[in-house]
Write a protein that holds these residues in place. Structure first.
Motif, mmCIF file in Angstrom:
data_model
loop_
_atom_site.group_PDB
_atom_site.id
_atom_site.type_symbol
_atom_site.label_atom_id
_atom_site.label_comp_id
_atom_site.label_asym_id
_atom_site.label_seq_id
_atom_site.Cartn_x
_atom_site.Cartn_y
_atom_site.Cartn_z
ATOM 1 N N ARG A 199 3.783 -18.769 4.739
ATOM 2 C CA ARG A 199 2.921 -18.041 3.812
ATOM 3 C C ARG A 199 1.465 -18.002 4.277
ATOM 4 N N PHE A 200 1.204 -18.605 5.435
ATOM 5 C CA PHE A 200 -0.153 -18.718 5.967
ATOM 6 C C PHE A 200 -0.178 -18.324 7.435
ATOM 7 N N GLU A 201 -1.362 -18.047 7.931
ATOM 8 C CA GLU A 201 -1.552 -17.935 9.373
ATOM 9 C C GLU A 201 -1.773 -19.363 9.853
ATOM 10 N N SER A 202 -1.076 -19.752 10.881
ATOM 11 C CA SER A 202 -1.229 -21.119 11.375
ATOM 12 C C SER A 202 -1.342 -21.101 12.891
ATOM 13 N N TYR A 203 -2.212 -21.952 13.394
ATOM 14 C CA TYR A 203 -2.545 -21.981 14.819
ATOM 15 C C TYR A 203 -2.640 -23.418 15.310
ATOM 16 N N MET A 204 -2.502 -23.557 16.619
ATOM 17 C CA MET A 204 -2.811 -24.812 17.289
ATOM 18 C C MET A 204 -3.991 -24.532 18.214
ATOM 19 N N VAL B 130 -5.022 -23.830 9.588
ATOM 20 C CA VAL B 130 -4.255 -23.104 8.581
ATOM 21 C C VAL B 130 -5.224 -22.153 7.892
ATOM 22 N N VAL B 131 -4.864 -20.858 7.879
ATOM 23 C CA VAL B 131 -5.727 -19.833 7.295
ATOM 24 C C VAL B 131 -5.032 -19.216 6.094
ATOM 25 N N GLY B 132 -5.711 -19.214 4.964
ATOM 26 C CA GLY B 132 -5.155 -18.617 3.760
ATOM 27 C C GLY B 132 -5.982 -18.983 2.553
ATOM 28 N N SER B 133 -5.547 -18.509 1.411
ATOM 29 C CA SER B 133 -6.299 -18.772 0.192
ATOM 30 C C SER B 133 -5.781 -20.022 -0.511
ATOM 31 N N VAL B 134 -6.603 -20.529 -1.401
ATOM 32 C CA VAL B 134 -6.252 -21.729 -2.148
ATOM 33 C C VAL B 134 -5.263 -21.379 -3.253
ATOM 34 N N GLY B 135 -4.617 -22.384 -3.761
ATOM 35 C CA GLY B 135 -3.656 -22.177 -4.848
ATOM 36 C C GLY B 135 -2.454 -23.084 -4.699
ATOM 37 N N LEU C 200 1.198 -20.656 15.843
ATOM 38 C CA LEU C 200 2.347 -21.561 15.948
ATOM 39 C C LEU C 200 3.627 -20.786 16.237
ATOM 40 N N THR C 201 3.753 -19.589 15.646
ATOM 41 C CA THR C 201 4.966 -18.801 15.882
ATOM 42 C C THR C 201 5.104 -18.428 17.350
ATOM 43 N N GLN C 202 3.997 -18.127 17.994
ATOM 44 C CA GLN C 202 4.021 -17.793 19.425
ATOM 45 C C GLN C 202 4.416 -19.010 20.248
ATOM 46 N N LEU C 203 3.849 -20.160 19.926
ATOM 47 C CA LEU C 203 4.195 -21.383 20.654
ATOM 48 C C LEU C 203 5.660 -21.754 20.460
ATOM 49 N N ALA C 204 6.133 -21.629 19.219
ATOM 50 C CA ALA C 204 7.526 -22.004 18.928
ATOM 51 C C ALA C 204 8.507 -21.096 19.639
ATOM 52 N N SER C 205 8.146 -19.829 19.822
ATOM 53 C CA SER C 205 9.058 -18.892 20.485
ATOM 54 C C SER C 205 9.234 -19.204 21.968
#
Length: 97
Positions: free
Chosen positions: A19-24, A40-45, A88-93
């Motif tokens: 549900r977020f943009e995530s990076y290393m 981790v990039v996204g809004s609070v909640g 993270l999705t790029q690294l995991a792939s």
């Protein structure tokens, strides 16, 4: 663990990451260092609260350093570009199954 293996592990055990943009970023990308820097990039909640719990559990196995930012902060600071963050999705792939 390689950066790709770490990313795959986090994406697998932290379902809310989707549900977020995530990076290393940082030294782990080069196979060195003592800690694992995650953005981790996204809004609070509620979704962020859930993700924080999941990442807390993951940090029991991994030395995670997590930075949370909102999209406007990332754009204003150009953090992703400046720190050479990799999704993270790029690294995991890149991990062989």
């Amino acid at each position: 663990m390689t950066a790709g293996e770490i990313a795959a592990y986090l994406l697998g055990c932290c379902g809310s990451l989707g549900r977020f943009e995530s990076y290393m970023f940082g030294s782990t990308l080069n196979g060195i260092g003592e800690d694992i820097d995650i953005l981790v990039v996204g809004s609070v909640g509620d979704a962020l609260s859930q993700l924080k719990q999941e990442l807390q559990s993951a940090s029991e196995c991994l030395p995670l350093h997590i930075l949370y930012m909102q999209s406007t902060e990332v754009q204003h600071t150009e953090f992703v570009t400046r720190e050479k963050c990799v999704p993270l999705t790029q690294l995991a792939s890149s991990v062989a199954v």
